[in-house]
Design a protein around this motif. Structure first.
Motif, PDB file in Angstrom:
ATOM      1  N   ARG A   1       0.838  -1.201   0.000  1.00 41.48           N
ATOM      2  CA  ARG A   1       0.000   0.000   0.000  1.00 41.48           C
ATOM      3  C   ARG A   1       0.872   1.250   0.000  1.00 41.48           C
ATOM      4  NH1 ARG A   1      -4.504   0.895   4.617  1.00 41.48           N
ATOM      5  NH2 ARG A   1      -2.663   1.472   5.859  1.00 41.48           N
ATOM      6  N   ALA A   2       1.986   1.209   0.730  1.00 41.55           N
ATOM      7  CA  ALA A   2       2.909   2.345   0.722  1.00 41.55           C
ATOM      8  C   ALA A   2       3.485   2.579  -0.674  1.00 41.55           C
ATOM      9  CB  ALA A   2       4.037   2.104   1.725  1.00 41.55           C
ATOM     10  N   VAL A   3       3.814   1.489  -1.362  1.00 43.04           N
ATOM     11  CA  VAL A   3       4.338   1.621  -2.734  1.00 43.04           C
ATOM     12  C   VAL A   3       3.303   2.289  -3.628  1.00 43.04           C
ATOM     13  CG1 VAL A   3       5.055   0.333  -4.777  1.00 43.04           C
ATOM     14  CG2 VAL A   3       5.921  -0.325  -2.526  1.00 43.04           C
ATOM     15  N   CYS A   4       2.056   1.839  -3.513  1.00 40.80           N
ATOM     16  CA  CYS A   4       0.989   2.437  -4.323  1.00 40.80           C
ATOM     17  C   CYS A   4       0.830   3.926  -4.019  1.00 40.80           C
ATOM     18  CB  CYS A   4      -0.341   1.724  -4.065  1.00 40.80           C
ATOM     19  SG  CYS A   4      -0.428   0.031  -4.654  1.00 40.80           S
ATOM     20  N   ARG A   5       0.814   4.261  -2.742  1.00 40.67           N
ATOM     21  CA  ARG A   5       0.611   5.657  -2.363  1.00 40.67           C
ATOM     22  C   ARG A   5       1.785   6.529  -2.809  1.00 40.67           C
ATOM     23  NH1 ARG A   5      -2.209   4.619   3.632  1.00 40.67           N
ATOM     24  NH2 ARG A   5      -4.350   4.779   2.835  1.00 40.67           N
TER      25      ARG A   5
ATOM     26  N   ARG B   1       3.578   6.004  -5.499  1.00 41.97           N
ATOM     27  CA  ARG B   1       3.413   6.195  -6.940  1.00 41.97           C
ATOM     28  C   ARG B   1       2.305   7.188  -7.258  1.00 41.97           C
ATOM     29  NH1 ARG B   1       3.688  -0.088  -9.178  1.00 41.97           N
ATOM     30  NH2 ARG B   1       5.841  -0.506  -8.524  1.00 41.97           N
ATOM     31  N   MET B   2       1.311   7.279  -6.374  1.00 40.43           N
ATOM     32  CA  MET B   2       0.209   8.221  -6.571  1.00 40.43           C
ATOM     33  C   MET B   2       0.584   9.630  -6.146  1.00 40.43           C
ATOM     34  SD  MET B   2      -2.725   5.699  -4.982  1.00 40.43           S
ATOM     35  CE  MET B   2      -4.056   6.894  -4.971  1.00 40.43           C
ATOM     36  N   GLY B   3       1.747   9.779  -5.540  1.00 41.10           N
ATOM     37  CA  GLY B   3       2.166  11.088  -5.055  1.00 41.10           C
ATOM     38  C   GLY B   3       1.719  11.377  -3.641  1.00 41.10           C
ATOM     39  N   ASP B   4       1.102  10.401  -2.985  1.00 43.25           N
ATOM     40  CA  ASP B   4       0.660  10.564  -1.604  1.00 43.25           C
ATOM     41  C   ASP B   4       1.811  10.171  -0.681  1.00 43.25           C
ATOM     42  OD1 ASP B   4      -0.620  10.704   0.821  1.00 43.25           O
ATOM     43  OD2 ASP B   4      -1.962   8.982   0.460  1.00 43.25           O
ATOM     44  N   LEU B   5       2.795  11.047  -0.568  1.00 43.10           N
ATOM     45  CA  LEU B   5       3.970  10.722   0.224  1.00 43.10           C
ATOM     46  C   LEU B   5       3.662  10.631   1.708  1.00 43.10           C
ATOM     47  CD1 LEU B   5       6.722  12.859  -1.563  1.00 43.10           C
ATOM     48  CD2 LEU B   5       6.020  10.498  -2.000  1.00 43.10           C
ATOM     49  N   ALA B   6       2.750  11.450   2.187  1.00 43.45           N
ATOM     50  CA  ALA B   6       2.383  11.394   3.599  1.00 43.45           C
ATOM     51  C   ALA B   6       1.740  10.053   3.935  1.00 43.45           C
ATOM     52  CB  ALA B   6       1.446  12.544   3.953  1.00 43.45           C
TER      53      ALA B   6
ATOM     54  N   SER C   1       3.222   7.170   6.404  1.00 45.70           N
ATOM     55  CA  SER C   1       2.434   6.637   7.509  1.00 45.70           C
ATOM     56  C   SER C   1       2.449   5.108   7.505  1.00 45.70           C
ATOM     57  CB  SER C   1       0.992   7.153   7.416  1.00 45.70           C
ATOM     58  OG  SER C   1       0.179   6.564   8.406  1.00 45.70           O
ATOM     59  N   ASP C   2       2.267   4.519   6.323  1.00 49.36           N
ATOM     60  CA  ASP C   2       2.281   3.058   6.222  1.00 49.36           C
ATOM     61  C   ASP C   2       3.651   2.493   6.599  1.00 49.36           C
ATOM     62  OD1 ASP C   2      -0.352   2.832   5.463  1.00 49.36           O
ATOM     63  OD2 ASP C   2       0.073   2.759   3.319  1.00 49.36           O
ATOM     64  N   LEU C   3       4.693   3.117   6.086  1.00 51.67           N
ATOM     65  CA  LEU C   3       6.043   2.616   6.361  1.00 51.67           C
ATOM     66  C   LEU C   3       6.413   2.782   7.833  1.00 51.67           C
ATOM     67  CD1 LEU C   3       7.841   3.962   3.169  1.00 51.67           C
ATOM     68  CD2 LEU C   3       7.394   1.556   3.720  1.00 51.67           C
ATOM     69  N   THR C   4       5.954   3.859   8.432  1.00 53.78           N
ATOM     70  CA  THR C   4       6.228   4.068   9.855  1.00 53.78           C
ATOM     71  C   THR C   4       5.539   2.994  10.696  1.00 53.78           C
ATOM     72  OG1 THR C   4       6.446   6.458   9.503  1.00 53.78           O
ATOM     73  CG2 THR C   4       6.060   5.707  11.761  1.00 53.78           C
ATOM     74  N   THR C   5       4.299   2.693  10.352  1.00 47.02           N
ATOM     75  CA  THR C   5       3.585   1.609  11.040  1.00 47.02           C
ATOM     76  C   THR C   5       4.313   0.288  10.849  1.00 47.02           C
ATOM     77  OG1 THR C   5       1.474   2.727  10.708  1.00 47.02           O
ATOM     78  CG2 THR C   5       1.390   0.390  11.231  1.00 47.02           C
ATOM     79  N   LEU C   6       4.773   0.052   9.632  1.00 45.42           N
ATOM     80  CA  LEU C   6       5.501  -1.187   9.344  1.00 45.42           C
ATOM     81  C   LEU C   6       6.807  -1.236  10.131  1.00 45.42           C
ATOM     82  CD1 LEU C   6       5.560  -3.782   7.700  1.00 45.42           C
ATOM     83  CD2 LEU C   6       6.512  -2.488   5.790  1.00 45.42           C
TER      84      LEU C   6
ATOM     85  N   ARG D   1      15.284   2.264   5.148  1.00 48.10           N
ATOM     86  CA  ARG D   1      15.764   3.032   3.986  1.00 48.10           C
ATOM     87  C   ARG D   1      14.607   3.675   3.233  1.00 48.10           C
ATOM     88  NH1 ARG D   1      19.325  -1.461   3.750  1.00 48.10           N
ATOM     89  NH2 ARG D   1      17.952  -2.535   2.270  1.00 48.10           N
ATOM     90  N   ALA D   2      13.486   2.955   3.114  1.00 48.16           N
ATOM     91  CA  ALA D   2      12.322   3.508   2.406  1.00 48.16           C
ATOM     92  C   ALA D   2      11.769   4.720   3.143  1.00 48.16           C
ATOM     93  CB  ALA D   2      11.249   2.428   2.256  1.00 48.16           C
ATOM     94  N   ILE D   3      11.730   4.652   4.476  1.00 50.66           N
ATOM     95  CA  ILE D   3      11.255   5.792   5.267  1.00 50.66           C
ATOM     96  C   ILE D   3      12.154   7.001   5.043  1.00 50.66           C
ATOM     97  CG2 ILE D   3      11.045   6.666   7.626  1.00 50.66           C
ATOM     98  CD1 ILE D   3      10.052   3.870   8.435  1.00 50.66           C
ATOM     99  N   GLU D   4      13.452   6.785   5.059  1.00 56.39           N
ATOM    100  CA  GLU D   4      14.389   7.893   4.860  1.00 56.39           C
ATOM    101  C   GLU D   4      14.243   8.494   3.470  1.00 56.39           C
ATOM    102  OE1 GLU D   4      17.044  10.760   5.562  1.00 56.39           O
ATOM    103  OE2 GLU D   4      16.150   9.385   7.036  1.00 56.39           O
ATOM    104  N   MET D   5      14.041   7.645   2.458  1.00 54.69           N
ATOM    105  CA  MET D   5      13.876   8.147   1.100  1.00 54.69           C
ATOM    106  C   MET D   5      12.621   9.003   0.992  1.00 54.69           C
ATOM    107  SD  MET D   5      13.165   6.063  -2.430  1.00 54.69           S
ATOM    108  CE  MET D   5      11.465   5.766  -1.904  1.00 54.69           C
ATOM    109  N   ILE D   6      11.503   8.545   1.579  1.00 53.74           N
ATOM    110  CA  ILE D   6      10.254   9.303   1.523  1.00 53.74           C
ATOM    111  C   ILE D   6      10.417  10.641   2.258  1.00 53.74           C
ATOM    112  CG2 ILE D   6       7.841   9.353   2.269  1.00 53.74           C
ATOM    113  CD1 ILE D   6       8.252   7.549  -0.086  1.00 53.74           C
TER     114      ILE D   6
END
Length: 244
Positions: A192-196, A198-203, A207-212, A224-229
């Motif tokens: 879901r984070a990947v989808c968001r 790609r949609m430009g919904d970085l926030a 949020s998804d990655l932080t929960t993960l 690393r994904a959290i830092e990139m976002i």
């Protein structure tokens, strides 16, 4: 040339590649067989393939839900719908999308075992590429009625297919349902984070990655994904506020 090509030589599509004598480049498909061709590089004979699939072959019992099909039978039936998909792909590349849709309709009607969820997934992609996207979505709904298919597989496959088709809102909905039901929640959150993202919904992605990350704090890929976002969000903020 000893018979001047008057007696065709065939290989069944079930023959493994290593037993085709290195002749793969000379074996256009005609349905359930490859026919040895003098000319290399021909992938299929569209006229013969179409005639065999649509007029000659009989698909007795393939779609009957009352007939038991074991794993070996299902593996053999792959050859039917693979040929339909190959013909449809050829027609799409030739700009004959209407014919491709008709071919896939016939596959759905006659040659698609109702319990083969992977075949259904492939047919969704083929129909989408042929241009009938509404029908592709209708086919995708069949995953819900596949006998014995676990719900996490159904939802996960739905999300993945929607991502591949670029329908990111629908993919997010599938992964949200997975997460809410506790079905492979870590995978659901990540996708879901990947989808968001790609949609430009970085926030939303953050949020998804932080929960993960809270679920699995040792996962370095998530770190690393959290830092990139965060870097992307900071860059966008700087751009919007005249920063460097």
């Amino acid at each position: 040339d000893w018979v001047n090509w008057r007696r065709p030589i065939y290989f069944a599509t079930t023959v493994p590649g290593e037993n085709r004598l290195g002749l793969e480049d000379h074996l256009p498909v005609e349905g359930m067989v490859f026919r040895l061709s003098r000319e290399p590089g021909i992938e299929l004979n569209p006229e013969l393939l179409s005639r065999n699939l649509l007029e000659v072959y009989r698909y007795r019992g393939v779609t009957d839900p009352e007939i038991h099909r074991d794993a070996e039978t299902l593996n053999l039936l792959i050859n039917y719908y693979a040929s339909f998909l190959q013909l449809a792909e050829y027609l799409v590349e030739a700009g004959r999308n209407g014919e491709a849709v008709s071919v896939l309709d016939r596959c759905l009607e006659s040659a698609l075992p109702p319990e083969d969820w992977q075949a259904i997934s492939l047919l969704v992609g083929g129909m989408h590429r042929a241009g009938d996207r509404e029908k592709a979505q209708e086919i995708l709904k069949r995953l819900k009625s596949v006998p014995g298919l676990p719900e996490q597989v159904q939802l996960g496959a739905t999300g993945e297919i929607q991502m591949q088709l670029g329908r990111l809102d629908d993919a997010v909905a599938a992964y949200t349902e997975m997460f809410d039901k506790g079905l492979q929640p870590e995978m659901a959150l990540y996708n879901r984070a990947v989808c968001r993202e790609r949609m430009g919904d970085l926030a939303g992605a953050l949020s998804d990655l932080t929960t993960l990350g809270r679920i699995n704090p040792s996962d370095q890929e998530v770190v690393r994904a959290i830092e990139m976002i965060r870097r992307r969000m900071q860059f966008q903020w700087n751009q919007g506020n005249g920063g460097p």
